[in-house]
Design an enzyme around this catalytic site. Sequence first.
Site, short mmCIF file in Angstrom:
data_model
loop_
_atom_site.label_atom_id
_atom_site.label_comp_id
_atom_site.label_asym_id
_atom_site.label_seq_id
_atom_site.Cartn_x
_atom_site.Cartn_y
_atom_site.Cartn_z
N THR A 10 0.79 -1.23 0.00
CA THR A 10 0.00 0.00 0.00
C THR A 10 0.82 1.28 0.00
O THR A 10 0.26 2.36 -0.13
CB THR A 10 -0.94 0.03 1.22
OG1 THR A 10 -0.17 -0.15 2.41
CG2 THR A 10 -2.00 -1.05 1.11
N TYR A 148 18.91 -3.86 11.53
CA TYR A 148 18.34 -3.58 10.22
C TYR A 148 19.30 -4.00 9.12
O TYR A 148 18.94 -4.76 8.21
CB TYR A 148 18.00 -2.10 10.09
CG TYR A 148 17.38 -1.74 8.76
CD1 TYR A 148 16.02 -1.91 8.56
CD2 TYR A 148 18.14 -1.27 7.70
CE1 TYR A 148 15.42 -1.61 7.34
CE2 TYR A 148 17.57 -0.98 6.48
CZ TYR A 148 16.21 -1.14 6.30
OH TYR A 148 15.64 -0.86 5.09
#
Length: 257
Positions: A10, A148
């Site tokens: 999205t 990360y």
Amino acid sequence: MTTALITGATAGIGAAFARRLAADGHDLVLVARDTARLREQATELHDRHGIEAQVLTADLATEEGISAVERRLGDPKRPVDLLVNNAGFGNKGRFLDVSMDDELRMLKVHCEAVLRLTSAACAAMRGRGRGGVVNVASVAAFVPRGTYGASKSWVVQFTQGVARDLAGSGVRLMALCPGFVRTEFHERAGMGTDNIPGWMWLDVDKLVAAAMADLARGRTVSTPDPRYKALMGVVKLAPRALLGGFSSRAGRKYGPS
């Protein structure tokens, strides 16, 4: 008509893949956590491009979410020809400033979900003798930068290894390693972007176009911009101790842990 499944569909890179693939005539399976936003996106892409867009609400930080997408990828009656593993996020803060729950959630999304969804997709694709998987990593994979960077490094190594194992099967795999892209990523993580130099920003639609071209060429790792290709060339030559100090300072200033 072929079908592509996109996680994190999205916003940002995922939404850009959805736009590009819909414009190319692919049906879509759009995966994200926000059902209302998914339905709005599916309607827009259907109306604009005349493709079918299925909505699949799933949180890939949960067992239920990963399992739901696995089942869809393995459905023999509705084959998926291209998987884009794009879902991901960053945590703001240095190591030990971020909760262990948040660190483990990141590994769940960046590593476990990518492993399981890639496996589900490739098993079905190999049986048909065709298909493709794009696993979205980051240039952070090539520098020592906390959880990360470590998780994205795993994505690159995993993708390259699977690509070798499936060579000749008709299934192509590629790790996509973008730099800074103007998306919701930093805002969601609560990170400021004012200090990031203008030259480091990439256009998301150009990024996706370059990625699709690299996938068609059979590349297993894509760093889709000359600026970042040059930067990664410097990174490969830099001493690890120096690189570690620089990436630590840059990460606190520009990006996630």
